[in-house]
Design a protein around this motif. Structure first.
Motif, PDB file in Angstrom:
ATOM      1  N   ALA A 127      24.973  27.628  48.778  1.00  0.00           N
ATOM      2  CA  ALA A 127      24.947  28.124  47.404  1.00  0.00           C
ATOM      3  C   ALA A 127      25.980  29.219  47.161  1.00  0.00           C
ATOM      4  CB  ALA A 127      23.549  28.666  47.078  1.00  0.00           C
ATOM      5  N   ASN A 128      26.853  29.460  48.136  1.00  0.00           N
ATOM      6  CA  ASN A 128      27.905  30.487  48.034  1.00  0.00           C
ATOM      7  C   ASN A 128      27.315  31.875  47.787  1.00  0.00           C
ATOM      8  OD1 ASN A 128      29.777  28.379  48.266  1.00  0.00           O
ATOM      9  ND2 ASN A 128      29.842  28.101  46.047  1.00  0.00           N
ATOM     10  N   LEU A 129      26.276  32.210  48.539  1.00  0.00           N
ATOM     11  CA  LEU A 129      25.568  33.469  48.329  1.00  0.00           C
ATOM     12  C   LEU A 129      25.758  34.458  49.479  1.00  0.00           C
ATOM     13  CD1 LEU A 129      22.221  32.099  46.860  1.00  0.00           C
ATOM     14  CD2 LEU A 129      23.997  33.352  45.629  1.00  0.00           C
ATOM     15  N   LEU A 130      26.557  34.119  50.474  1.00  0.00           N
ATOM     16  CA  LEU A 130      26.822  35.050  51.566  1.00  0.00           C
ATOM     17  C   LEU A 130      27.995  35.931  51.163  1.00  0.00           C
ATOM     18  CD1 LEU A 130      26.295  32.730  54.662  1.00  0.00           C
ATOM     19  CD2 LEU A 130      24.673  34.304  53.581  1.00  0.00           C
ATOM     20  N   GLU A 131      27.696  37.161  50.799  1.00  0.00           N
ATOM     21  CA  GLU A 131      28.696  38.056  50.216  1.00  0.00           C
ATOM     22  C   GLU A 131      29.700  38.548  51.243  1.00  0.00           C
ATOM     23  OE1 GLU A 131      26.610  41.144  48.030  1.00  0.00           O
ATOM     24  OE2 GLU A 131      25.092  39.700  47.407  1.00  0.00           O
ATOM     25  N   GLN A 132      29.271  38.705  52.489  1.00  0.00           N
ATOM     26  CA  GLN A 132      30.156  39.115  53.586  1.00  0.00           C
ATOM     27  C   GLN A 132      29.905  38.155  54.753  1.00  0.00           C
ATOM     28  OE1 GLN A 132      30.300  43.537  54.254  1.00  0.00           O
ATOM     29  NE2 GLN A 132      28.556  43.549  52.831  1.00  0.00           N
ATOM     30  N   PRO A 133      30.580  37.017  54.768  1.00  0.00           N
ATOM     31  CA  PRO A 133      30.261  35.974  55.759  1.00  0.00           C
ATOM     32  C   PRO A 133      30.296  36.452  57.203  1.00  0.00           C
ATOM     33  CG  PRO A 133      31.687  35.099  54.055  1.00  0.00           C
ATOM     34  CD  PRO A 133      31.623  36.577  53.823  1.00  0.00           C
ATOM     35  N   GLU A 134      31.300  37.256  57.560  1.00  0.00           N
ATOM     36  CA  GLU A 134      31.389  37.723  58.950  1.00  0.00           C
ATOM     37  C   GLU A 134      30.168  38.558  59.316  1.00  0.00           C
ATOM     38  OE1 GLU A 134      33.738  38.129  56.685  1.00  0.00           O
ATOM     39  OE2 GLU A 134      35.487  36.974  57.375  1.00  0.00           O
TER      40      GLU A 134
END
Length: 394
Positions: A371-378
């Motif tokens: 859902a493209n909800l990971l604001e800082q993927p790392e």
């Protein structure tokens, strides 16, 4: 190269998972919504407090209020001290009142910020409640405390009332008394028993249609004192049916964390605007706040297609977070806040971080990515790996 990690699967095995790499949506600054939107907000526990977590409550006030400021910055209102804040599941009344006070103070610095606060009877020892008069006195005590702070009320469903009421007339009597005294229009709160089993048969009947008739009669008797009603039944057809029967100007605040996108978009029914669409008072908006803000901004500009394109992919995540036992949804909300860097730890009031399995969290991670909800993927990957390691997955 895409970020990847090893995650448990539903079948109990392990499999490699690569993140999609899509950037989270960013809401446009300064857009005004054409729906009222409250996020029921979580609290951040203080993991350093020397307490017994199952028995005592310790809140990290700085992190908790910082998250409310984050929600305000996105144009969302805050529904304070509600079940998302673990009201009745670790958050006691004295701490709830302090939370309300601090949120109202924080809102003073933000032009147009909305705060509505949960008013209930949870400070009562339920075994000592013998009559509806005891329930009324309980509501009045919290009502006076919140209104003394200048707060707007959300009149929460009462476990004590569900226990002692003998008929719909008892509900009518309690709500008549409370609404007559309210200093400003309130939001009523109908929480289904999937969220709280102690609320089964609320409004005096286990039949939803009969219960709805009672709730509508309460509203019809005091339409000037009711801003709206939030219903959390996870049944869009029941919500739409009730929405169409509300007095003119009384809002339906959807609490349907399964079907919120279509309910907010609305069906355009009738000549009364509030009959054809729902406003929002949602726990899931805490977990998906940037997407909710961007979608509501698009809707206000008349771009319904973009609204659904942003909000639609969040629905599978929400349905997973709110899966049965639904009352444990708060754990998924706090998990999302931790993944996205809004708090430093994954510890909850009442030790509630233990209510979901590692497999549940793994699927939540995948759905948040989709859902493209990971604001800082790392950061999200690092923190997910930390949780995996604690469960023996290296």
């Amino acid at each position: 190269m895409a970020l990847s990690l090893t995650l448990p699967t539903a079948g109990g095995s392990l499999a490699s998972y690569a993140l999609r790499g899509a950037a989270p949506v960013k809401p446009d600054a300064g857009l005004r919504f054409n729906r009222i939107a409250y996020s029921a907000a979580h609290v951040v526990a203080d993991p350093l407090a020397a307490i017994d977590p199952w028995l005592q409550c310790a809140v990290d006030w700085d992190a908790t209020i910082a998250y409310r400021r984050h929600l305000f910055s996105l144009g969302l209102g805050v529904a304070e001290a509600m079940d998302t804040a673990q009201r009745g599941m670790g958050l006691d009344w004295p701490t709830s009142l302090e939370l309300i006070r601090r949120s109202l103070d924080a809102a003073k610095d933000v032009p147009g910020a909305l705060v509505a606060s949960g008013c209930g009877t949870d400070h009562l020892n339920i075994d000592d409640v013998k009559s509806v008069d005891d329930v009324i006195r309980g509501y009045e005590e919290q009502m006076a405390a919140i209104e003394a702070l200048g707060g707007k009320l959300i009149v929460m469903a009462s476990r004590a009332l569900a226990r002692v009421a003998k008929s719909p007339a008892d509900y009518e009597r309690v709500y008549d008394r409370i609404l007559r005294q309210a200093k400003q229009p309130v939001v009523l709160h109908w929480l289904g028993d999937m969220f709280d089993p102690a609320l089964a048969g609320y409004w005096g009947s286990s039949n939803v249609d009969a219960a709805m008739d009672t709730a509508l009669a309460v509203i019809a008797a005091h339409p000037e004192k009711v801003d709206g009603i939030k219903i959390s039944l996870l049944d869009k057809d029941k919500e739409i049916a009730m929405r169409r029967r509300l007095p003119a100007g009384v809002r339906m605040y959807t609490g349907d964390d399964f079907n919120y996108a279509e309910l907010i978009a609305g069906d355009g029914f009738g000549s009364e605007p509030t009959h054809g669409r729902s406003d929002a008072l949602l726990g899931i908006f805490d977990a998906i706040a940037p997407a909710a803000s961007a979608a509501l901004g698009a809707l206000a500009q008349g771009n319904t297609e973009k609204f659904h394109a942003i909000l639609g992919p969040t629905v599978p995540l929400s349905r997973h977070i709110f899966a049965a036992p639904t009352r444990f949804y708060k754990t998924g909300v706090v998990f999302m806040a931790w993944l996205n860097g809004h708090q430093k730890h994954f510890t909850m009031v009442g030790g509630q971080q233990s209510t979901r399995s590692l497999a549940h969290f793994a699927e939540l991670f995948r759905l948040a990515d989709a859902a493209n909800l990971l604001e800082q993927p790392e950061l999200a990957v690092r923190r997910m790996k930390t949780l995996l390691s604690l469960h023996g997955v290296e």
